[in-house]
Motif scaffolding. Structure first.
Motif, PDB file in Angstrom:
ATOM      1  N   TYR A   1       0.855  -1.185   0.000  1.00 51.97           N
ATOM      2  CA  TYR A   1       0.000   0.000   0.000  1.00 51.97           C
ATOM      3  C   TYR A   1       0.898   1.244   0.000  1.00 51.97           C
ATOM      4  CZ  TYR A   1      -3.512  -3.229   1.975  1.00 51.97           C
ATOM      5  OH  TYR A   1      -4.370  -4.282   2.206  1.00 51.97           O
TER       6      TYR A   1
ATOM      7  N   PHE B   1      -4.835   7.347   1.464  1.00 51.94           N
ATOM      8  CA  PHE B   1      -4.546   6.163   0.669  1.00 51.94           C
ATOM      9  C   PHE B   1      -4.345   6.537  -0.794  1.00 51.94           C
ATOM     10  CE2 PHE B   1      -4.597   1.923  -0.792  1.00 51.94           C
ATOM     11  CZ  PHE B   1      -5.504   1.808  -1.829  1.00 51.94           C
TER      12      PHE B   1
ATOM     13  N   GLN C   1      -3.022   0.390  -3.914  1.00 52.01           N
ATOM     14  CA  GLN C   1      -2.625  -0.897  -3.364  1.00 52.01           C
ATOM     15  C   GLN C   1      -2.330  -1.874  -4.487  1.00 52.01           C
ATOM     16  OE1 GLN C   1      -5.673  -3.416  -1.822  1.00 52.01           O
ATOM     17  NE2 GLN C   1      -4.234  -4.971  -1.177  1.00 52.01           N
TER      18      GLN C   1
ATOM     19  N   ARG D   1      -4.829  -3.453  -7.050  1.00 48.75           N
ATOM     20  CA  ARG D   1      -6.037  -3.989  -6.422  1.00 48.75           C
ATOM     21  C   ARG D   1      -7.006  -2.892  -6.009  1.00 48.75           C
ATOM     22  NH1 ARG D   1      -6.765  -7.998  -1.333  1.00 48.75           N
ATOM     23  NH2 ARG D   1      -8.703  -8.925  -2.040  1.00 48.75           N
ATOM     24  N   ALA D   2      -6.487  -1.764  -5.626  1.00 52.25           N
ATOM     25  CA  ALA D   2      -7.367  -0.669  -5.212  1.00 52.25           C
ATOM     26  C   ALA D   2      -6.661   0.650  -5.450  1.00 52.25           C
ATOM     27  CB  ALA D   2      -7.729  -0.804  -3.734  1.00 52.25           C
ATOM     28  N   LYS D   3      -7.493   1.657  -5.737  1.00 48.41           N
ATOM     29  CA  LYS D   3      -6.954   2.983  -6.022  1.00 48.41           C
ATOM     30  C   LYS D   3      -7.671   3.999  -5.158  1.00 48.41           C
ATOM     31  CE  LYS D   3      -5.127   4.568 -10.420  1.00 48.41           C
ATOM     32  NZ  LYS D   3      -5.236   4.462 -11.875  1.00 48.41           N
TER      33      LYS D   3
ATOM     34  N   ASP E   1      -6.637 -12.819   1.536  1.00 47.61           N
ATOM     35  CA  ASP E   1      -7.557 -11.973   2.290  1.00 47.61           C
ATOM     36  C   ASP E   1      -6.780 -11.152   3.302  1.00 47.61           C
ATOM     37  OD1 ASP E   1     -10.365 -12.632   4.549  1.00 47.61           O
ATOM     38  OD2 ASP E   1      -9.585 -10.795   3.655  1.00 47.61           O
ATOM     39  N   SER E   2      -6.388  -9.961   2.907  1.00 45.82           N
ATOM     40  CA  SER E   2      -5.441  -9.212   3.727  1.00 45.82           C
ATOM     41  C   SER E   2      -6.083  -8.201   4.653  1.00 45.82           C
ATOM     42  CB  SER E   2      -4.432  -8.507   2.823  1.00 45.82           C
ATOM     43  OG  SER E   2      -5.086  -7.690   1.893  1.00 45.82           O
ATOM     44  N   TYR E   3      -7.392  -8.007   4.586  1.00 44.57           N
ATOM     45  CA  TYR E   3      -7.976  -6.881   5.301  1.00 44.57           C
ATOM     46  C   TYR E   3      -8.060  -7.083   6.795  1.00 44.57           C
ATOM     47  CZ  TYR E   3      -8.831  -5.938   0.524  1.00 44.57           C
ATOM     48  OH  TYR E   3      -8.645  -5.769  -0.803  1.00 44.57           O
ATOM     49  N   ASN E   4      -7.955  -8.316   7.264  1.00 47.10           N
ATOM     50  CA  ASN E   4      -7.918  -8.497   8.711  1.00 47.10           C
ATOM     51  C   ASN E   4      -6.496  -8.784   9.181  1.00 47.10           C
ATOM     52  OD1 ASN E   4      -7.686 -11.010   7.720  1.00 47.10           O
ATOM     53  ND2 ASN E   4      -9.305 -11.939   8.921  1.00 47.10           N
ATOM     54  N   SER E   5      -5.517  -8.491   8.333  1.00 44.02           N
ATOM     55  CA  SER E   5      -4.123  -8.561   8.738  1.00 44.02           C
ATOM     56  C   SER E   5      -3.612  -7.136   8.898  1.00 44.02           C
ATOM     57  CB  SER E   5      -3.290  -9.274   7.671  1.00 44.02           C
ATOM     58  OG  SER E   5      -3.731 -10.591   7.498  1.00 44.02           O
ATOM     59  N   PRO E   6      -2.772  -6.895   9.901  1.00 43.47           N
ATOM     60  CA  PRO E   6      -2.314  -5.520  10.109  1.00 43.47           C
ATOM     61  C   PRO E   6      -1.381  -5.065   8.995  1.00 43.47           C
ATOM     62  CG  PRO E   6      -1.130  -7.005  11.542  1.00 43.47           C
ATOM     63  CD  PRO E   6      -2.195  -7.822  10.870  1.00 43.47           C
ATOM     64  N   LEU E   7      -1.305  -3.755   8.848  1.00 43.00           N
ATOM     65  CA  LEU E   7      -0.334  -3.161   7.933  1.00 43.00           C
ATOM     66  C   LEU E   7       0.996  -2.980   8.662  1.00 43.00           C
ATOM     67  CD1 LEU E   7      -2.479  -0.346   6.249  1.00 43.00           C
ATOM     68  CD2 LEU E   7      -2.048  -2.666   5.448  1.00 43.00           C
TER      69      LEU E   7
ATOM     70  N   PHE F   1       4.329  -0.797   8.345  1.00 40.09           N
ATOM     71  CA  PHE F   1       4.757   0.408   7.657  1.00 40.09           C
ATOM     72  C   PHE F   1       6.271   0.537   7.590  1.00 40.09           C
ATOM     73  CE2 PHE F   1       1.022   3.092   6.965  1.00 40.09           C
ATOM     74  CZ  PHE F   1       0.063   2.427   7.720  1.00 40.09           C
TER      75      PHE F   1
ATOM     76  N   TYR G   1     -15.848  -4.469   7.657  1.00 41.15           N
ATOM     77  CA  TYR G   1     -15.019  -5.657   7.517  1.00 41.15           C
ATOM     78  C   TYR G   1     -13.961  -5.739   8.618  1.00 41.15           C
ATOM     79  CZ  TYR G   1     -12.516  -9.510   5.482  1.00 41.15           C
ATOM     80  OH  TYR G   1     -11.932 -10.733   5.296  1.00 41.15           O
ATOM     81  N   ALA G   2     -13.235  -4.673   8.849  1.00 46.72           N
ATOM     82  CA  ALA G   2     -12.182  -4.706   9.868  1.00 46.72           C
ATOM     83  C   ALA G   2     -11.893  -3.304  10.381  1.00 46.72           C
ATOM     84  CB  ALA G   2     -10.896  -5.324   9.308  1.00 46.72           C
TER      85      ALA G   2
ATOM     86  N   HIS H   1      -8.721  -1.360  12.489  1.00 43.41           N
ATOM     87  CA  HIS H   1      -7.367  -1.501  13.013  1.00 43.41           C
ATOM     88  C   HIS H   1      -7.048  -0.312  13.918  1.00 43.41           C
ATOM     89  CE1 HIS H   1      -5.695  -4.006   9.370  1.00 43.41           C
ATOM     90  NE2 HIS H   1      -6.860  -4.439   9.772  1.00 43.41           N
TER      91      HIS H   1
ATOM     92  N   TYR I   1      -3.559   1.676  15.408  1.00 45.52           N
ATOM     93  CA  TYR I   1      -2.107   1.796  15.263  1.00 45.52           C
ATOM     94  C   TYR I   1      -1.607   2.840  16.238  1.00 45.52           C
ATOM     95  CZ  TYR I   1      -2.582  -0.754  10.895  1.00 45.52           C
ATOM     96  OH  TYR I   1      -2.846  -1.724   9.967  1.00 45.52           O
TER      97      TYR I   1
ATOM     98  N   PRO J   1       3.984   4.097  11.846  1.00 45.31           N
ATOM     99  CA  PRO J   1       2.856   3.516  12.606  1.00 45.31           C
ATOM    100  C   PRO J   1       3.073   2.023  12.852  1.00 45.31           C
ATOM    101  CG  PRO J   1       2.065   4.903  10.809  1.00 45.31           C
ATOM    102  CD  PRO J   1       3.538   4.751  10.611  1.00 45.31           C
TER     103      PRO J   1
ATOM    104  N   VAL K   1      -6.150  -5.635  15.525  1.00 41.90           N
ATOM    105  CA  VAL K   1      -7.020  -5.835  14.376  1.00 41.90           C
ATOM    106  C   VAL K   1      -8.318  -6.415  14.921  1.00 41.90           C
ATOM    107  CG1 VAL K   1      -7.402  -7.117  12.248  1.00 41.90           C
ATOM    108  CG2 VAL K   1      -5.128  -6.241  12.781  1.00 41.90           C
TER     109      VAL K   1
ATOM    110  N   THR L   1     -12.367  -7.540  14.093  1.00 36.55           N
ATOM    111  CA  THR L   1     -13.247  -7.881  12.983  1.00 36.55           C
ATOM    112  C   THR L   1     -14.672  -8.211  13.398  1.00 36.55           C
ATOM    113  OG1 THR L   1     -12.473 -10.168  13.098  1.00 36.55           O
ATOM    114  CG2 THR L   1     -11.336  -8.717  11.551  1.00 36.55           C
TER     115      THR L   1
ATOM    116  N   ASN M   1     -11.562  -1.623  -1.412  1.00 37.29           N
ATOM    117  CA  ASN M   1     -10.388  -2.429  -1.089  1.00 37.29           C
ATOM    118  C   ASN M   1      -9.295  -1.561  -0.497  1.00 37.29           C
ATOM    119  OD1 ASN M   1     -11.625  -4.697  -2.116  1.00 37.29           O
ATOM    120  ND2 ASN M   1     -10.872  -4.300  -4.169  1.00 37.29           N
TER     121      ASN M   1
ATOM    122  N   PHE N   1      -7.956   0.792   3.297  1.00 32.22           N
ATOM    123  CA  PHE N   1      -8.116   1.207   4.680  1.00 32.22           C
ATOM    124  C   PHE N   1      -8.273   2.717   4.710  1.00 32.22           C
ATOM    125  CE2 PHE N   1      -7.323  -2.667   6.896  1.00 32.22           C
ATOM    126  CZ  PHE N   1      -6.482  -3.405   6.073  1.00 32.22           C
TER     127      PHE N   1
END
Lengths: 116, 112
Positions: free
Chosen positions: A33, A45, A48, A55-57, A99-105, A107, B31-32, B34, B36, B44, B49, B51, B98, B100
């Motif tokens: 991201y 944002f 991504q 995947r996303a803009k 499926d990444s949305y419930n995984s932390p980012l 940085f 959906y989620a 987070h 930080y 950060p 997380v 859900t 898609n 955050f």
């Protein structure tokens, strides 16, 4: 240490120029991201990538573009730079699974871009 | 663009005080969520997380709760210490996008 590497740390350039920011994600992470943080603004944002594909803009300007390479590192290209593009640009990576949305980012330390 | 709001914008507390702050987000298509922690001159770092509606997470003196039906999450810090001084960010992800969406953060200063 998040495992995400961004280079360069600082960049000073003139208006109208083009720069490339580089990001190496954490080992095994497939999603990258890009975020922009301007003065007094939150993290905005930009875009991504997942495993090489966009995947996303977000609110990414047409003057900006990015890509993710087969080795999963990513580059953010900023062209025709304006004073207002001065900001801190963060790269983050996440997830070893689709499926990444419930995984932390995770940085990187950011690239500070100053346009003069 | 979805709206994620955090309050208060900044907070000064004495060492030893407990404190909490709020993240509000759209209650539909959740959906989620987070949390930080962002220390000055660093990047950060993920705290939680979350859900599921009713989720409660805890890490040491820091805990968080989640209410997806009404669209808010609380972050609590018990017995604040100077090393807790940082900006706390929340980020929301929904099914319709898609990405955050980050709030602008709550800046916490703990005075020794």
């Amino acid at each position: 240490d998040s495992g995400v590497t961004q280079t360069p740390k600082h960049l000073i350039t003139a208006t109208g120029q083009r720069v490339t920011l580089r990001c190496s994600p954490r080992s095994g992470d497939l999603s990258v991201y890009w975020y922009q943080q301007s003065l007094d603004q939150g993290l905005q944002f930009l875009i991504q990538y997942y495993n090489g594909e966009e995947r996303a803009k977000g609110n990414i300007l047409e003057r900006f573009s990015a890509q993710q390479f087969p080795d999963l590192h990513s580059e953010l290209n900023l062209s025709s730079l304006e004073l207002g593009d001065s900001a801190l640009y963060f790269c983050a990576s996440s997830a070893r699974e689709f499926d990444s949305y419930n995984s932390p980012l995770h940085f990187g330390n950011g690239t500070r871009l100053t346009v003069t | 663009i979805l709206n994620v709001e955090q309050s208060p914008q900044s907070l000064h507390v004495q060492e030893g005080d407990s404190t909490n702050f709020t993240c509000s987000f759209p209650s539909s298509n959740f959906y989620a969520l987070h949390w930080y922690r962002w220390e000055t001159a660093k990047s950060p770092e993920a705290l939680f997380v979350m859900t599921l509606n009713g989720d409660e997470k805890k890490k040491g003196r820091i805990s968080a709760t989640l209410n997806t039906k009404e669209g808010y999450s609380y972050l609590y810090i018990k017995g604040s210490q100077p090393e807790d001084s940082a900006t706390y960010l929340c980020a929301f992800s929904g099914y319709t996008g898609n990405q955050f969406y980050f709030g602008t953060g709550t800046s916490l200063t703990v005075i020794p």
